[in-house]
Design an enzyme around this catalytic site. Structure first.
Site, mmCIF file in Angstrom:
data_model
loop_
_atom_site.group_PDB
_atom_site.id
_atom_site.type_symbol
_atom_site.label_atom_id
_atom_site.label_comp_id
_atom_site.label_asym_id
_atom_site.label_seq_id
_atom_site.Cartn_x
_atom_site.Cartn_y
_atom_site.Cartn_z
ATOM 1 N N GLY A 127 1.347 20.780 -22.353
ATOM 2 C CA GLY A 127 1.687 20.929 -20.940
ATOM 3 C C GLY A 127 1.464 19.693 -20.096
ATOM 4 O O GLY A 127 1.266 19.805 -18.881
ATOM 5 N N ILE B 192 14.535 27.205 -29.613
ATOM 6 C CA ILE B 192 15.960 27.091 -29.304
ATOM 7 C C ILE B 192 16.388 28.376 -28.617
ATOM 8 O O ILE B 192 16.033 29.475 -29.045
ATOM 9 C CB ILE B 192 16.762 26.855 -30.611
ATOM 10 N N ASN C 254 16.031 20.348 -19.343
ATOM 11 C CA ASN C 254 15.109 20.134 -20.458
ATOM 12 C C ASN C 254 14.695 18.670 -20.503
ATOM 13 O O ASN C 254 15.479 17.784 -20.158
ATOM 14 C CB ASN C 254 15.828 20.498 -21.775
ATOM 15 N N HIS D 118 13.649 15.770 -23.129
ATOM 16 C CA HIS D 118 13.750 15.525 -24.582
ATOM 17 C C HIS D 118 13.277 14.100 -24.876
ATOM 18 O O HIS D 118 13.703 13.151 -24.199
ATOM 19 C CB HIS D 118 15.187 15.712 -25.060
ATOM 20 N N SER E 193 14.939 11.609 -22.132
ATOM 21 C CA SER E 193 16.085 12.052 -21.344
ATOM 22 C C SER E 193 15.769 13.386 -20.689
ATOM 23 O O SER E 193 15.126 14.246 -21.289
ATOM 24 C CB SER E 193 17.318 12.275 -22.243
ATOM 25 N N ASP F 182 20.380 20.033 -27.177
ATOM 26 C CA ASP F 182 20.060 18.682 -26.709
ATOM 27 C C ASP F 182 21.314 17.857 -26.399
ATOM 28 O O ASP F 182 21.300 16.634 -26.541
ATOM 29 C CB ASP F 182 19.188 17.935 -27.740
HETATM 30 C C1 GRF Z 1 7.261 16.236 -24.929
HETATM 31 O O1 GRF Z 1 7.350 15.057 -25.673
HETATM 32 C C2 GRF Z 1 8.625 16.822 -24.714
HETATM 33 O O2 GRF Z 1 9.602 15.866 -24.504
HETATM 34 C C3 GRF Z 1 8.844 17.519 -26.022
HETATM 35 O O3 GRF Z 1 7.603 18.103 -26.325
HETATM 36 C C4 GRF Z 1 6.577 17.333 -25.729
HETATM 37 C C5 GRF Z 1 5.791 18.251 -24.857
HETATM 38 O O4 GRF Z 1 4.652 17.634 -24.324
HETATM 39 N N1 GRF Z 1 9.957 18.433 -25.946
HETATM 40 P P1 GRF Z 1 3.804 18.355 -23.208
HETATM 41 O O5 GRF Z 1 3.539 19.786 -23.681
HETATM 42 O O6 GRF Z 1 4.587 18.343 -21.923
HETATM 43 O O7 GRF Z 1 2.540 17.571 -23.104
#
Ligand code: GRF
Length: 213
Positions: free
Chosen positions: A13, A93, A108, A110, A137, A146
């Site tokens: 988080g 997903i 989202n 990514h 992104s 994605d």
């Molecule tokens: C991030 O790198 C996000 O892009 C990916 O999962 C990770 C989540 O990190 N989808 P966090 O839980 O926000 O610390």
């Protein structure tokens, strides 16, 4: 107070924390109505509670299939009537019906320069390719994994000495900037989608989104 937001998380988080901080600092005019996790002990839930944000858990392990999970999740989100749904490290997903239901108001984060490296293990794949640059992104979510219209990207260098962990940390720092930024643009009504491309203030975004570094 701005727009109402639902944030979905599965783990640490840290992106959620960046959103909470941006709201608290006034950089993002939004109210986080709820944080939802599919993982009961996700640390992101703790962060939300610390910030006084309502949390809900919907554990996918209690559902027989993806369709029934997605429908329950959709109904749970709809209870809060959010203007924007943010997938901030939500590691599931989501099916076509779910995505269509929230079309145009679900984004989202990514950890790659999409369209490069959709899916998992993006940092390891960038290193294996000896990529000279990598990044993150923020995009609108569509039925294609994605692959929705890109709102903003941030580029970081890749060094010979990098491991997946050091590269991930460099990318994560950028995620924490571009996710609240994209949300702020959305909250200010500055984003539109035309013909599958994102416009900011009516102007097309560069082909791969705006690079911030
Ligand atoms: C991030 O790198 C996000 O892009 C990916 O999962 C990770 C989540 O990190 N989808 P966090 O839980 O926000 O610390």
């Amino acid at each position: 107070m701005g727009i109402s937001v639902a944030v979905l998380v599965s783990g640490r988080g840290s992106n959620l924390q960046a959103i909470i901080d941006a709201v608290q600092h006034g950089a993002l005019r939004a109210n986080i109505g709820v944080v939802i996790s599919n993982v009961p002990d996700a640390y992101g839930l703790h962060r939300a509670q610390t910030a006084g944000v309502e949390t809900r858990v919907l554990d996918h392990q209690n559902f027989p299939d993806r369709a029934s999970y997605d429908l329950s999740l959709q109904e749970l989100i709809d209870e809060y009537r959010p203007d924007l749904i943010v997938l901030a490290g939500f590691m599931r997903i989501l099916g076509d019906r779910f995505v269509r239901h929230f079309a145009g108001r679900i984004i989202n984060i990514h950890p790659s320069l999409l369209p490069k490296y959709p899916g998992l293990n993006t940092h390891g794949r960038a290193l294996a390719d000896k990529a000279s640059e990598h990044g993150a992104s923020v995009h609108f979510v569509t039925e294609d994994l994605d692959a929705g219209p890109i709102i903003i990207q941030s580029v970081v260098p890749v060094y010979d000495t990098d491991t997946p962990d050091t590269l991930a940390a460099r990318v994560l720092e950028q995620e924490h900037h571009i996710l609240p930024q994209a949300m702020a643009w959305f909250a200010e009504g500055r984003l539109t989608i035309t013909d599958g491309r994102v416009l900011l203030d009516g102007e097309p975004r560069p082909e791969q989104g705006l690079r911030t570094s």
